[in-house]
Design a protein around this motif. Sequence first.
Motif, mmCIF file in Angstrom:
data_model
loop_
_atom_site.group_PDB
_atom_site.id
_atom_site.type_symbol
_atom_site.label_atom_id
_atom_site.label_comp_id
_atom_site.label_asym_id
_atom_site.label_seq_id
_atom_site.Cartn_x
_atom_site.Cartn_y
_atom_site.Cartn_z
ATOM 1 N N ALA A 31 57.827 41.789 -4.288
ATOM 2 C CA ALA A 31 57.143 43.041 -4.653
ATOM 3 C C ALA A 31 57.784 44.241 -3.959
ATOM 4 O O ALA A 31 57.976 45.296 -4.572
ATOM 5 N N ALA A 32 58.136 44.074 -2.690
ATOM 6 C CA ALA A 32 58.788 45.163 -1.959
ATOM 7 C C ALA A 32 60.162 45.460 -2.554
ATOM 8 O O ALA A 32 60.570 46.620 -2.661
ATOM 9 N N ASN A 33 60.863 44.412 -2.962
ATOM 10 C CA ASN A 33 62.195 44.585 -3.534
ATOM 11 C C ASN A 33 62.147 45.325 -4.872
ATOM 12 O O ASN A 33 62.857 46.318 -5.065
ATOM 13 N N ILE A 34 61.317 44.869 -5.779
ATOM 14 C CA ILE A 34 61.248 45.526 -7.092
ATOM 15 C C ILE A 34 60.540 46.880 -6.997
ATOM 16 O O ILE A 34 60.721 47.733 -7.860
ATOM 17 N N GLY A 35 59.756 47.057 -5.963
ATOM 18 C CA GLY A 35 59.055 48.328 -5.770
ATOM 19 C C GLY A 35 59.968 49.499 -5.472
ATOM 20 O O GLY A 35 59.587 50.658 -5.669
ATOM 21 N N LEU A 55 53.114 54.243 -1.129
ATOM 22 C CA LEU A 55 53.431 52.981 -1.787
ATOM 23 C C LEU A 55 54.532 52.246 -1.033
ATOM 24 O O LEU A 55 54.447 51.030 -0.812
ATOM 25 N N CYS A 56 55.537 52.970 -0.599
ATOM 26 C CA CYS A 56 56.637 52.374 0.155
ATOM 27 C C CYS A 56 56.125 51.714 1.439
ATOM 28 O O CYS A 56 56.478 50.576 1.760
ATOM 29 N N ARG A 57 55.286 52.418 2.153
ATOM 30 C CA ARG A 57 54.750 51.887 3.415
ATOM 31 C C ARG A 57 53.878 50.649 3.185
ATOM 32 O O ARG A 57 53.994 49.657 3.903
ATOM 33 N N ILE A 62 53.057 44.431 3.570
ATOM 34 C CA ILE A 62 52.477 43.136 3.175
ATOM 35 C C ILE A 62 53.298 41.984 3.740
ATOM 36 O O ILE A 62 52.791 41.158 4.514
ATOM 37 N N SER A 63 54.568 41.910 3.376
ATOM 38 C CA SER A 63 55.393 40.783 3.837
ATOM 39 C C SER A 63 55.614 40.831 5.345
ATOM 40 O O SER A 63 55.668 39.782 5.994
ATOM 41 N N ALA A 64 55.705 42.031 5.915
ATOM 42 C CA ALA A 64 55.905 42.147 7.361
ATOM 43 C C ALA A 64 54.714 41.566 8.126
ATOM 44 O O ALA A 64 54.891 40.853 9.129
ATOM 45 N N ASN A 65 53.510 41.845 7.664
ATOM 46 C CA ASN A 65 52.327 41.311 8.350
ATOM 47 C C ASN A 65 52.153 39.815 8.122
ATOM 48 O O ASN A 65 51.703 39.099 9.017
#
Length: 152
Positions: A31-35, A55-57, A62-65
């Motif tokens: 999700a972060a990649n396609i975002g 949105l970027c933050r 999500i994945s970081a946490n």
Amino acid sequence: MKFEEWQRTVPESITGDALWRVKVYRLALYAANIGWADITALAKDRRAVSLSDQLCRSLGSISANIAEGFSRSSDRDRARFYEYALGSARECRDWYFKARFILNESIIDHRLELMTEIIRLLLVMLSNQRKSNLKEESEPYNIDDTETPLND
């Protein structure tokens, strides 16, 4: 880019980690990649610059946490970071809904569905962490009878 196709592009330094086996982590990283394309499109519209930043933050969070929680030794710590990830996923879903005036409908539908899947998986993980957190460790109950006032 489809999820299966994207997975093949992720370097072994990430896929070789035990964390990679956690489906919600893979989805959140995807999700972060396609975002990035979504964030870029939103940032081009000056009315949505703040939205793109938020949105970027939240996408990155999500994945970081999930990664940080996965690395914690106690169920309580893991649950706390999974809760942060859950909050960020819900925040992303909210920002994507607000971005529907700029991003096309098919993108919004896909992102909302993806965020909902991430939220669902995180809720299951949280439930499991909380259940294991409720288990009490058995401690022996010892009383030293020699120090009680009843023996006087």
